[in-house]
Design an enzyme around this catalytic site. Sequence first.
Site, PDB file in Angstrom:
ATOM      1  N   LYS A  56     120.855  78.734  56.904  1.00 38.30           N
ATOM      2  CA  LYS A  56     121.499  79.018  55.615  1.00 38.30           C
ATOM      3  C   LYS A  56     120.405  79.049  54.552  1.00 38.30           C
ATOM      4  O   LYS A  56     119.882  78.016  54.141  1.00 38.30           O
ATOM      5  CB  LYS A  56     122.496  77.888  55.320  1.00 38.30           C
ATOM      6  CG  LYS A  56     123.705  78.262  54.488  1.00 38.30           C
ATOM      7  CD  LYS A  56     123.421  78.786  53.105  1.00 38.30           C
ATOM      8  CE  LYS A  56     123.238  77.710  52.052  1.00 38.30           C
ATOM      9  NZ  LYS A  56     122.738  78.232  50.779  1.00 38.30           N
ATOM     10  N   GLU A  98     113.548  67.105  54.761  1.00 38.29           N
ATOM     11  CA  GLU A  98     112.311  67.301  53.987  1.00 38.29           C
ATOM     12  C   GLU A  98     112.760  67.397  52.537  1.00 38.29           C
ATOM     13  O   GLU A  98     113.338  68.405  52.132  1.00 38.29           O
ATOM     14  CB  GLU A  98     111.605  68.599  54.407  1.00 38.29           C
ATOM     15  CG  GLU A  98     111.092  68.609  55.834  1.00 38.29           C
ATOM     16  CD  GLU A  98     109.865  67.737  56.036  1.00 38.29           C
ATOM     17  OE1 GLU A  98     109.301  67.243  55.046  1.00 38.29           O
ATOM     18  OE2 GLU A  98     109.483  67.534  57.195  1.00 38.29           O
ATOM     19  N   GLU A 101     111.493  64.020  39.524  1.00 44.92           N
ATOM     20  CA  GLU A 101     110.922  65.299  39.948  1.00 44.92           C
ATOM     21  C   GLU A 101     111.377  66.384  38.962  1.00 44.92           C
ATOM     22  O   GLU A 101     112.569  66.685  38.873  1.00 44.92           O
ATOM     23  CB  GLU A 101     111.411  65.638  41.365  1.00 44.92           C
ATOM     24  CG  GLU A 101     110.783  66.891  41.913  1.00 44.92           C
ATOM     25  CD  GLU A 101     111.327  67.254  43.303  1.00 44.92           C
ATOM     26  OE1 GLU A 101     112.547  67.236  43.499  1.00 44.92           O
ATOM     27  OE2 GLU A 101     110.499  67.569  44.181  1.00 44.92           O
ATOM     28  N   CYS A 141     107.673  70.707  46.302  1.00 52.94           N
ATOM     29  CA  CYS A 141     107.947  69.305  46.616  1.00 52.94           C
ATOM     30  C   CYS A 141     106.652  68.504  46.663  1.00 52.94           C
ATOM     31  O   CYS A 141     106.667  67.302  46.438  1.00 52.94           O
ATOM     32  CB  CYS A 141     108.664  69.236  47.941  1.00 52.94           C
ATOM     33  SG  CYS A 141     107.874  70.243  49.196  1.00 52.94           S
TER      34      CYS A 141
HETATM   35  P1  NAD Z   1     118.921  71.993  46.836  1.00 51.48           P
HETATM   36  O1  NAD Z   1     118.993  70.699  47.561  1.00 51.48           O
HETATM   37  O2  NAD Z   1     119.789  72.207  45.658  1.00 51.48           O
HETATM   38  O3  NAD Z   1     119.280  73.201  47.850  1.00 51.48           O
HETATM   39  C1  NAD Z   1     118.629  73.345  49.091  1.00 51.48           C
HETATM   40  C2  NAD Z   1     119.551  74.072  50.043  1.00 51.48           C
HETATM   41  O4  NAD Z   1     120.714  73.264  50.249  1.00 51.48           O
HETATM   42  C3  NAD Z   1     120.056  75.425  49.535  1.00 51.48           C
HETATM   43  O5  NAD Z   1     120.153  76.325  50.609  1.00 51.48           O
HETATM   44  C4  NAD Z   1     121.444  75.092  49.015  1.00 51.48           C
HETATM   45  O6  NAD Z   1     122.322  76.184  49.038  1.00 51.48           O
HETATM   46  C5  NAD Z   1     121.890  74.031  50.002  1.00 51.48           C
HETATM   47  N1  NAD Z   1     122.933  73.134  49.508  1.00 51.48           N
HETATM   48  C6  NAD Z   1     123.206  72.783  48.218  1.00 51.48           C
HETATM   49  N2  NAD Z   1     124.270  71.958  48.174  1.00 51.48           N
HETATM   50  C7  NAD Z   1     124.673  71.774  49.459  1.00 51.48           C
HETATM   51  C8  NAD Z   1     125.709  71.010  50.070  1.00 51.48           C
HETATM   52  N3  NAD Z   1     126.575  70.291  49.340  1.00 51.48           N
HETATM   53  N4  NAD Z   1     125.807  71.029  51.413  1.00 51.48           N
HETATM   54  C9  NAD Z   1     124.947  71.744  52.164  1.00 51.48           C
HETATM   55  N5  NAD Z   1     123.959  72.507  51.642  1.00 51.48           N
HETATM   56  C10 NAD Z   1     123.821  72.511  50.310  1.00 51.48           C
HETATM   57  O7  NAD Z   1     117.400  72.221  46.523  1.00 51.48           O
HETATM   58  P2  NAD Z   1     116.707  73.433  45.763  1.00 51.48           P
HETATM   59  O8  NAD Z   1     116.993  73.311  44.314  1.00 51.48           O
HETATM   60  O9  NAD Z   1     117.056  74.723  46.440  1.00 51.48           O
HETATM   61  O10 NAD Z   1     115.163  73.136  46.075  1.00 51.48           O
HETATM   62  C11 NAD Z   1     114.428  72.242  45.362  1.00 51.48           C
HETATM   63  C12 NAD Z   1     114.344  70.898  46.054  1.00 51.48           C
HETATM   64  O11 NAD Z   1     113.868  71.055  47.395  1.00 51.48           O
HETATM   65  C13 NAD Z   1     113.353  69.981  45.388  1.00 51.48           C
HETATM   66  O12 NAD Z   1     113.879  68.684  45.291  1.00 51.48           O
HETATM   67  C14 NAD Z   1     112.152  69.993  46.335  1.00 51.48           C
HETATM   68  O13 NAD Z   1     111.324  68.879  46.229  1.00 51.48           O
HETATM   69  C15 NAD Z   1     112.805  70.124  47.651  1.00 51.48           C
HETATM   70  N6  NAD Z   1     111.882  70.690  48.660  1.00 51.48           N
HETATM   71  C16 NAD Z   1     111.358  69.869  49.621  1.00 51.48           C
HETATM   72  C17 NAD Z   1     110.438  70.373  50.544  1.00 51.48           C
HETATM   73  C18 NAD Z   1     109.796  69.474  51.588  1.00 51.48           C
HETATM   74  O14 NAD Z   1     109.163  70.002  52.499  1.00 51.48           O
HETATM   75  N7  NAD Z   1     109.912  68.169  51.497  1.00 51.48           N
HETATM   76  C19 NAD Z   1     110.057  71.714  50.479  1.00 51.48           C
HETATM   77  C20 NAD Z   1     110.603  72.511  49.489  1.00 51.48           C
HETATM   78  C21 NAD Z   1     111.524  71.984  48.582  1.00 51.48           C
END
Ligand code: NAD
Length: 500
Positions: free
Chosen positions: A190, A264, A401, A299
Site C-alpha cells: 500500500k 520503521e 519530529e 526519518c
Molecule cells: P504516515 O504514518 O502518516 O503514513 C505512512 C503510510 O501509512 C502511508 O501509506 C499511509 O497511507 C498509511 N497509513 C496512514 N494511516 C494509516 C492507518 N490508520 N492504518 C494503516 N495505514 C495507514 O507517515 P507519512 O507522513 O507518510 O511519512 C512520514 C513518517 O514516516 C515520518 O514520521 C518518518 O519519520 C517516517 N519514516 C520512517 C522511515 C524509517 O525507515 N524509519 C522512513 C521513511 C519515513
Amino acid sequence: MVEETSGVDRAGRAVTVPHRPMLIEGEWVEAASGRTIEVENPARRGSAVAAVPRGEAEDVDRACRAAAAAFERWRLTPPRERGLAMLRIADDLEAEVEDLARLIATETGNAIRPQSRPEVRSTIDIFRYFGGVAQETKGEVVPISEQLLVYHRREPIGVVGGIVPWNSPLQLSALKVAMAITAGNTLVLKPAEDAPLCVLRLAEICVRHLPPGVLNVVTGLGEEAGAALARHPFVRKLSFTGSTEVGRLIMHAAADRIVPVSLELGGKSPALVYPDSDNEATVEGVITGMRFTRQGQSCTAGSRLFLHRSIHDSFLARLVERLSRLRVGDPLDEATDMGSIINARQFRRVCSYIEDGLAQASARVAIGGLPPREGPLTEGYFVTPTVFTGVDHGWRIAREEIFGPVLVVIPWEDEEEAIRMANDSHYGLAAYVWCRDLSRALRAAHCIESGWVQVNRGLGQLPGMSYGGFKESGIGREFSLEGMLESFTQRKAVVVDLTR
Ligand code: NAD
C-alpha cells in the site's frame, strides 16, 4: 494502461489527468467502488498530475486472496530463481532511471539532481543486493546426537502486508518488495496516497519478472486501504514504514491477530560536532545528514545539532553561509538543490513549528524562517532552510519530529552532558558524530541510543548494513540479509530419528 480521466482540479478548473490503475493478481484494475484519488504536484499548488484508484477493504481483500493463492507456488520456487527475478528487475530499472526520477520529482517535490535520481540508483542497488543473497536463506544442522538429525529450515511466512510513506516512495517500496519476495513471501503493498505513481511504475517493471499475485499494489488512503490491510486475516506479516503514531495502530492490529510486525518509524536524530571538526567538510556532512536536499523530510534527518561551544559561532557562520547558497525551487530543474514540501498539511505543520520557535524569546533565527509570501516560491509548498540557535533542549522544536528543513542548534561543553541530551529522546533511529579523534568518536558512537550511528559521514543507508530503530523509532531491521532473515522468514526445526 494509462487512460485519461476528466475532472476538476483543486482550484475548480476542468482538467484531464492521466489515470493509473492498481495491480491485483497481475491485472491492472480499478477500485471496486470506482472511486479515485488525485495526486498533486506539490511544486504547483492545486495541480493534479494523475489519478489513482481509491482502494478500500474489498480491493484489499481481492489482493490478499490473490497473494495467498500465489504463495502456494512462489514459496516452492528455488531461491536462486527468486534472486534472478530481482536482478532482472534491477536491469530493467537501469533503463528507466530518468523517467522514474522525473516521476518521483513530480509527485514528491524532491529535487531531481540531489534526490530523485539518487533514489532510483539506490533502488537498483537494493534489488541487486537482495538478488545476490537470495540463496543465503539457509538453515543450520544442530549437532545434538549421532542418533538424531536435527536441522532448521528458513521458511517464508506467507502474505506480507507492506505499507510505505511518501518521502522515499520508490526506495522504501523496493525494500519491501525485494526483502519479502526474495525470501519467498508474496506481498500486498500500500503506497502513500501522496506518492503512488512511481510505485505503480515499479510494479509494472516487477510484474514482467514475477508470476501473477506475487506482488499486488493497492492504492488508497491510510485509514481505508491501509487499515484494511493491517487487519486482513490472510496477512501473516506486517511491514510498516511511516510515522510512530500510525506504527502504534499497526502494532495493535498485529497484536489482535498475533502476526509478526516490523516497524520503521520516526526520528529526531542528533548530530554531535566536536571541537576538532570546525571545517567545510563537516558543514557539508551536517547539511547532508540533515537531509536539507529532501527538505528535511527524512526519518534519519540529523535535526538536532549539538555544537561544541568553542566552535559554535565559527561553525554556525560556515553553516549559514553554505545554506544561503542552496537553490530552492523547481524540482525538475537540474540546478535546484531543494524542492518542495509534500503537501498542504505538512507545509502548515512545518510552518507551525517555525512559528513555535519564533515565539520563544531566547531563540534566534540564523537563517530562514517562515516561507516567503510572494514570488515564485509561493507557487508550491516551499520552505527555505531554517536554523534556530539559542534553543533549549526541552522545547517542542527540539523534541518533536518536524519533518521539514528546520535544524535546531544546541551548544555543549561536556561530552557526557552532550550524550545525555542526545539520548534524551523517545526516538532512537540515527545519529551523526563529527570528530577526527576516532577513539573519542567511537566512545560517543557506542553510548548513543540509536540503531544507526555514522562517524564523519552524513550519507544514506547502504545495502548490507542492518538498518532500524531503537526505542519508539521501530522494531526489526531492513537493508541487510540478517534483516531479511529475521523479518521475512520463520525457522522450522525438523528432528529425524536415525535409529529407525
Ligand atoms: P504516515 O504514518 O502518516 O503514513 C505512512 C503510510 O501509512 C502511508 O501509506 C499511509 O497511507 C498509511 N497509513 C496512514 N494511516 C494509516 C492507518 N490508520 N492504518 C494503516 N495505514 C495507514 O507517515 P507519512 O507522513 O507518510 O511519512 C512520514 C513518517 O514516516 C515520518 O514520521 C518518518 O519519520 C517516517 N519514516 C520512517 C522511515 C524509517 O525507515 N524509519 C522512513 C521513511 C519515513
